[in-house]
Design a protein around this motif. Structure first.
Motif, PDB file in Angstrom:
ATOM      1  N   SER A 393       0.846  -1.195   0.000  1.00 52.45           N
ATOM      2  CA  SER A 393       0.000   0.000   0.000  1.00 52.45           C
ATOM      3  C   SER A 393       0.875   1.237   0.000  1.00 52.45           C
ATOM      4  CB  SER A 393      -0.927   0.002   1.219  1.00 52.45           C
ATOM      5  OG  SER A 393      -0.170   0.153   2.417  1.00 52.45           O
ATOM      6  N   GLU A 394       0.244   2.367  -0.335  1.00 51.34           N
ATOM      7  CA  GLU A 394       0.980   3.632  -0.311  1.00 51.34           C
ATOM      8  C   GLU A 394       1.338   4.019   1.116  1.00 51.34           C
ATOM      9  OE1 GLU A 394       2.311   5.508  -2.558  1.00 51.34           O
ATOM     10  OE2 GLU A 394       1.661   4.262  -4.241  1.00 51.34           O
ATOM     11  N   ALA A 395       0.519   3.602   2.076  1.00 48.87           N
ATOM     12  CA  ALA A 395       0.833   3.898   3.478  1.00 48.87           C
ATOM     13  C   ALA A 395       2.138   3.220   3.883  1.00 48.87           C
ATOM     14  CB  ALA A 395      -0.317   3.458   4.375  1.00 48.87           C
ATOM     15  N   ASP A 396       2.326   1.963   3.433  1.00 49.08           N
ATOM     16  CA  ASP A 396       3.590   1.269   3.716  1.00 49.08           C
ATOM     17  C   ASP A 396       4.753   1.994   3.054  1.00 49.08           C
ATOM     18  OD1 ASP A 396       2.251  -0.631   5.169  1.00 49.08           O
ATOM     19  OD2 ASP A 396       2.090  -2.056   3.499  1.00 49.08           O
ATOM     20  N   PHE A 397       4.513   2.498   1.844  1.00 50.02           N
ATOM     21  CA  PHE A 397       5.585   3.209   1.166  1.00 50.02           C
ATOM     22  C   PHE A 397       5.933   4.503   1.896  1.00 50.02           C
ATOM     23  CE2 PHE A 397       7.064   6.325  -1.960  1.00 50.02           C
ATOM     24  CZ  PHE A 397       8.164   5.662  -2.476  1.00 50.02           C
ATOM     25  N   ASP A 398       4.917   5.220   2.396  1.00 51.39           N
ATOM     26  CA  ASP A 398       5.176   6.465   3.123  1.00 51.39           C
ATOM     27  C   ASP A 398       6.015   6.216   4.371  1.00 51.39           C
ATOM     28  OD1 ASP A 398       3.784   7.884   1.237  1.00 51.39           O
ATOM     29  OD2 ASP A 398       1.886   7.881   2.358  1.00 51.39           O
ATOM     30  N   ARG A 399       5.807   5.065   5.015  1.00 52.26           N
ATOM     31  CA  ARG A 399       6.608   4.753   6.213  1.00 52.26           C
ATOM     32  C   ARG A 399       8.076   4.552   5.833  1.00 52.26           C
ATOM     33  NH1 ARG A 399       1.769   2.327   8.227  1.00 52.26           N
ATOM     34  NH2 ARG A 399       2.133   0.407   7.051  1.00 52.26           N
ATOM     35  N   LEU A 400       8.331   3.996   4.642  1.00 52.67           N
ATOM     36  CA  LEU A 400       9.711   3.803   4.212  1.00 52.67           C
ATOM     37  C   LEU A 400      10.417   5.129   3.930  1.00 52.67           C
ATOM     38  CD1 LEU A 400       9.433   0.721   1.821  1.00 52.67           C
ATOM     39  CD2 LEU A 400      10.394   0.774   4.120  1.00 52.67           C
ATOM     40  N   LEU A 401       9.638   6.176   3.611  1.00 52.41           N
ATOM     41  CA  LEU A 401      10.249   7.476   3.342  1.00 52.41           C
ATOM     42  C   LEU A 401      10.808   8.129   4.591  1.00 52.41           C
ATOM     43  CD1 LEU A 401       7.719   9.065   0.806  1.00 52.41           C
ATOM     44  CD2 LEU A 401      10.060   8.329   0.336  1.00 52.41           C
ATOM     45  N   ARG A 402      10.328   7.696   5.747  1.00 49.40           N
ATOM     46  CA  ARG A 402      10.781   8.291   7.004  1.00 49.40           C
ATOM     47  C   ARG A 402      12.078   7.637   7.456  1.00 49.40           C
ATOM     48  NH1 ARG A 402       5.737   7.111  10.694  1.00 49.40           N
ATOM     49  NH2 ARG A 402       7.213   7.865  12.278  1.00 49.40           N
ATOM     50  N   PRO A 403      12.943   8.363   8.147  1.00 51.22           N
ATOM     51  CA  PRO A 403      14.139   7.732   8.725  1.00 51.22           C
ATOM     52  C   PRO A 403      13.750   6.853   9.907  1.00 51.22           C
ATOM     53  CG  PRO A 403      13.987  10.024   9.406  1.00 51.22           C
ATOM     54  CD  PRO A 403      12.896   9.821   8.381  1.00 51.22           C
ATOM     55  N   GLY A 524       5.947  -1.796  -5.629  1.00 51.37           N
ATOM     56  CA  GLY A 524       4.573  -1.773  -5.163  1.00 51.37           C
ATOM     57  C   GLY A 524       3.999  -0.383  -5.025  1.00 51.37           C
ATOM     58  N   PRO A 525       2.714  -0.344  -4.744  1.00 52.82           N
ATOM     59  CA  PRO A 525       1.803  -1.487  -4.555  1.00 52.82           C
ATOM     60  C   PRO A 525       1.621  -2.361  -5.815  1.00 52.82           C
ATOM     61  CG  PRO A 525       0.843   0.520  -3.664  1.00 52.82           C
ATOM     62  CD  PRO A 525       2.030   0.934  -4.480  1.00 52.82           C
ATOM     63  N   ASP A 526       1.684  -1.751  -7.008  1.00 60.10           N
ATOM     64  CA  ASP A 526       1.602  -2.555  -8.227  1.00 60.10           C
ATOM     65  C   ASP A 526       2.949  -3.226  -8.469  1.00 60.10           C
ATOM     66  OD1 ASP A 526       2.055  -2.618 -11.431  1.00 60.10           O
ATOM     67  OD2 ASP A 526      -0.056  -2.980 -10.915  1.00 60.10           O
TER      68      ASP A 526
END
Length: 792
Positions: A393-403, A524-526
């Motif tokens: 999900s995009e939410a999971d991706f946003d978490r990866l953007l954080r340190p 992802g997500p795709d």
């Protein structure tokens, strides 16, 4: 009659003898030194000539020992012996003046007879002998459990609440005793870690001194993680239900050398057994690859596969546990490594994103990496600085953007802070605590390690290992990104004690973000959506799209190119033959493999193991051990090992001590700093006899026992701690003895003595006899002349 006379004339011909000697010289030169032949029409070109060993070519496939046992060599030696005998009998009269020649020829014949006996009876190999083994016994448990005294060796004994998990954690071959009359003496010390359901402690064992066995228990603080049990509890042993002792790990076999004469063998045993049964492999090559199908190996160009079909039957032997099973070997690789090849799996294959990244710098440095997002071991590279991850999900991706961050809460003290995660490097600041809230309250933390993408419970998780300082002490906590997995580890001793629920007085939340990675490729997500995340420079917090064959410029002059991407990759594993120019020169058969066919099971490649150890608990450091378990169609399971033939020593051999004599400055890791290696061995011809007194064996001082000679061949050198082996090793835990016989040596020596005596006679005694005979003849002639002149 004419034919017989012609044969006798031929064999008494000096020219025939010289011709045979020339042929023997050429044969021996080709077998020992090899041949040199041109590969370029310009014969003066420096690369026009190539050196090679003719005997190793496919039509011959012989070791040097086998080359000098082949029928042409035996025929030449036999013809030379016959020529010498016939020539001596027909051409050299048996007189005093000719005794030297007769002795020389007799000595050569005796030497040939001794050599034939020596080489026909010759056996030579090597025997690994470990220094000690640890024997474990528990009250109420039948029998004992044994394991090699080697760092990392593990065993479990007992059941339920009375189960003990033990591991050898330290070995000191030169432990200094500090007790009584033994003060200052060096001893062999083995420290074993013991874990039960209730406690953890260590036990130190001293070879030859069971009276000095004592336990170590957790200490009172970071400065003293372990302390002597006798000081903490008043007793040297904290758990007398567990008994340990060191015993000799004797060796009763030696393994034949393949470079002497090919001695390949398979070993089989039922799964769970420790007794191997040997099956010799007749006809397996040593130098040249044999592959029955190109599909059996992994090659970029299948047409280059060394196709040369073979099928060797390996039948059961006497006492074989599988008498109904005839194994076959249809492939052999002299030097190969197991690797994996990723191929497209198609739309129906499971989701398994795999990518190849080329990373280059502005100074010209470049590296290529292959990453698999769902494989914990292959999802990172360069010690975690490069990573591949998949998000749903995009939410999971946003978490990866954080340190990476941690949140520490102490509700009772009103503390709630968020701190970035920084794993300190080794140094004086590595043990410093970072204060949390008011320093006067006594709360703080220090991070020991961080690990992303650990396989936990069927999924990947990230964990932060940290120490929490509280007014009441230090807590070691493993903080997962899934709070349900977070646990405290008592004693703060590195995670060996049983974990418990975390102390809720101090709450820690771990948000791994992009983790330790400086560059992360996200899928992802795709499954076709690819983005890069950089955790440095002005790229922090940005999503950078990337496509196959596309490149992204990052801060610090880095360029990341996506060379390939496959969302549903399939892994094919197999051996890759290594080209000659890339091989280690002295590796011998260490990287060899055999393709084994077991009826009722899938064919498989089995890597070479130099010794048939009982199991992994008894495998020596630096000596690979690759048994392979195979399940048959009828449900039976067996272990198979690819190794060398072995023969019984006829006696038990034990290593008492290993002595290393060095030049001034000690051992530095270079062989030139060593003066000599010495093994102190003990022998026991039967189990009901005591061990012999120690006997010294060194490189140039072999000893004989039971008809076999023992000499020093290899040893266990010290190794400092490294990334591959964080513990390192003090070495001196085993020796490898060369073993061989010397049948016919005295006959060879007698032939040499006779021949040398004949040379001395021919060069010193014969001239004297001839001179005296000449002088007597002259004197006799002078007398006759004088008498003739005096006659009337």
């Amino acid at each position: 009659m004419f034919a017989v006379r012609w044969i006798f004339d031929l064999f008494s011909s000096v020219r025939f003898g010289i011709t045979l000697l020339v042929l023997l010289f050429v044969y021996m030169s080709v077998g020992s030194a090899g041949i040199v032949y041109p590969v370029h029409p310009n014969l003066l070109h420096p690369d026009a000539w190539v050196h090679d060993q003719l005997r190793q070519w496919r039509p011959f496939e012989m070791t040097e020992f086998e080359w000098f046992h082949w029928w042409p060599f035996n025929l030449l030696v036999g013809l030379i012996a016959a020529n010498m005998i016939v020539t001596t009998l027909r051409r050299i009269p048996f007189r005093t003046v000719n005794l030297g020649v007769w002795m020389i020829h007799t000595g050569i014949i005796v030497l040939i007879i001794g050599s034939v006996r020596y080489f026909n009876a010759k056996v030579e190999g090597d025997a690994p002998v470990a220094r000690r083994k640890v024997v474990l016994e528990v009250d109420g448990n039948e029998g004992s459990v044994e394991m090699l005294a080697a760092q990392g060796a593990r065993a479990v004994i007992g059941e339920g609440a009375e189960q003990y998990a033990v591991e050898v954690v330290d070995i000191d071959p030169s432990w200094t005793l500090r007790t009584g009359a033994s003060d200052g003496e060096a001893a062999y010390s083995v420290t074993v870690s013991v874990q039960t359901s209730a406690r953890r402690f260590m036990r130190q064992l001293i070879a030859g001194r069971p009276d000095l066995t004592e336990d170590l228990v957790p200490g009172g603080g970071p400065g003293q993680p372990m302390q002597r049990a006798v000081k903490a509890t008043g007793s040297a042993i904290v758990d007398r239900a567990l008994r340990m002792r060191l015993e000799y790990e004797s060796q009763g076999w030696f393994y034949m050398r393949n470079d002497l004469a090919k001695a390949w063998a398979l070993y089989v045993r039922p799964a769970g057994s420790s007794e191997w049964t040997m099956r010799p492999i007749d006809g397996l090559p040593l130098y040249n690859d044999r592959v029955s199908s190109a599909a059996d190996v992994l090659l970029a160009d299948p047409s280059t596969a060394p196709l040369r079909p073979m099928l060797l039957a390996v039948p059961p032997t006497e006492g074989d546990p599988f008498p109904d099973l005839t194994i076959a070997v249809d492939g052999y690789l002299r030097y190969a490594q197991l690797r994996s090849l990723l191929v497209p799996g198609g739309a129906s294959a499971p989701f398994n994103p795999t990518a190849t990244l080329d990373i280059s710098g502005d100074q010209g440095a470049a590296s290529t990496y292959r990453l698999m997002a769902l494989d914990p071991e292959r999802s990172t590279a360069d010690d975690g600085l490069l990573r591949m991850a998949a998000v749903s999900s995009e939410a999971d991706f946003d978490r990866l953007l954080r340190p990476a961050e941690i949140r520490v809460r102490v509700p009772a003290a009103g503390i709630d802070v968020v701190q970035p995660v920084r794993v300190p490097k080794e140094g004086p600041d590595a043990d410093a605590f970072v204060p949390v809230g008011d320093p006067m309250l006594g709360y703080g933390f220090r991070i020991r390690a961080a690990q992303d993408d650990l396989p936990v419970g069927g999924r990947n998780a990230s964990v932060l290992i940290m120490d929490l300082k509280t007014p009441s002490g230090v807590i070691r906590r493993w903080v997962f990104d899934d709070a349900a997995l977070t646990r405290d580890v008592p004693d703060g001793d590195g995670g060996h004690a049983a974990p418990v629920e975390p102390d809720r007085a101090v709450e820690v939340e771990y948000v791994p973000g992009c983790g330790r990675a400086l560059v992360t490729l996200v899928v992802g997500p795709d499954e076709r959506q690819l983005r890069l995340i950089a955790a440095f420079g002005d790229a922090v917090g940005k999503a950078l799209p990337i496509e196959v064959d596309g490149a992204v410029q990052l801060p610090a002059g880095l360029t990341v190119k996506l060379s390939s991407y496959e969302p549903r990759a399939r892994i094919i594993e197999g051996p890759v033959p290594i080209p000659l120019e890339q091989r280690i020169r002295d590796a011998r058969e260490m990287f060899s493999m055999a393709h084994v066919i077991v009826p009722g099971a899938a064919p498989t490649w089995i890597r070479f193991s130099p010794y048939a150890f009982d199991d992994v608990r008894f495998a020596l450091r630096r000596h690979p051990f690759h048994p392979q378990r195979v399940r048959l169609a009828d449900g039976r399971e067996l272990d198979i090992l690819f190794s060398r033939e072995r023969l019984p020593l006829g006696t038990d051999v034990a290593l008492d001590r290993f002595l290393l004599a060095t030049h001034s400055g000690g051992y530095t890791g270079e062989s030139g700093t060593i003066r000599d290696y010495t093994s102190l061995l003990r022998f026991r011809d039967s189990p009901d006899q005591p061990w012999s007194d120690p006997v010294q064996v060194s490189v140039n001082a072999p000893i004989e026992h039971g008809g076999l000679w023992f000499f020093q061949a290899q040893w266990d050198p010290p190794e400092p701690a490294s990334a591959r082996d964080p513990r390192g090793s003090a070495g001196l835990n085993y020796t490898v003895l060369g073993v061989g016989n010397r049948e016919g040596v005295w006959t060879q020596l007698a032939g040499c003595v006779i021949a040398v005596a004949g040379m001395a006679y021919a060069f010193y005694v014969k001239p004297l006899l001839i001179r005296r005979r000449t002088e007597r003849a002259k004197a006799s002639a002078n007398r006759r002349i004088a008498l003739a002149g005096a006659a009337p």
